[in-house]
Write an enzyme that holds these catalytic residues in place. Structure first.
Site, PDB file in Angstrom:
ATOM      1  N   ALA A   1      -2.057  -0.325  20.190  1.00 51.61           N
ATOM      2  CA  ALA A   1      -2.646  -1.359  20.971  1.00 51.61           C
ATOM      3  C   ALA A   1      -2.813  -0.716  22.398  1.00 51.61           C
ATOM      4  CB  ALA A   1      -2.043  -2.649  20.998  1.00 51.61           C
ATOM      5  N   LYS A   2      -1.586  -0.301  22.821  1.00 57.29           N
ATOM      6  CA  LYS A   2      -1.605   0.389  24.277  1.00 57.29           C
ATOM      7  C   LYS A   2      -2.581   1.409  24.503  1.00 57.29           C
ATOM      8  CE  LYS A   2       0.147   0.627  28.525  1.00 57.29           C
ATOM      9  NZ  LYS A   2      -0.353  -0.301  29.575  1.00 57.29           N
ATOM     10  N   ILE A   3      -2.549   2.465  23.668  1.00 59.63           N
ATOM     11  CA  ILE A   3      -3.644   3.212  23.537  1.00 59.63           C
ATOM     12  C   ILE A   3      -5.093   2.630  23.757  1.00 59.63           C
ATOM     13  CG2 ILE A   3      -4.631   5.297  22.546  1.00 59.63           C
ATOM     14  CD1 ILE A   3      -1.563   5.859  21.594  1.00 59.63           C
TER      15      ILE A   3
END
Length: 72
Positions: free
Chosen positions: A47-49
């Site tokens: 999700a962060k990527i």
């Protein structure tokens, strides 16, 4: 960023065992205003990527538009 960290407004995207997330959530809310459980191990990083990729695309688009405007 640094400003959000100082203000306690970070967002944590967390993957892992849900019971462990529940145990850590109270600590994470001391450092951030948004704590999101994303699922299995690794999903928080995914999700962060995706979030970073979207931000980068937006920044590149803005830079290209400014460059084009300056050239015109």
């Amino acid at each position: 960023g640094v400003g959000a960290a100082r203000a306690g407004n970070l967002t944590f995207m967390v993957g892992g065992v849900e019971q462990e997330f529940d145990a850590a959530k109270e600590l994470l809310t001391c450092m951030g205003s948004n704590v999101v459980y994303c699922g299995e191990v690794g999903t928080g990083q995914a999700a962060k990527i995706c979030n970073n990729m979207l931000l980068a695309i937006s920044m590149i688009g803005t830079a290209e538009a400014m460059n084009l405007g300056i050239r015109f």
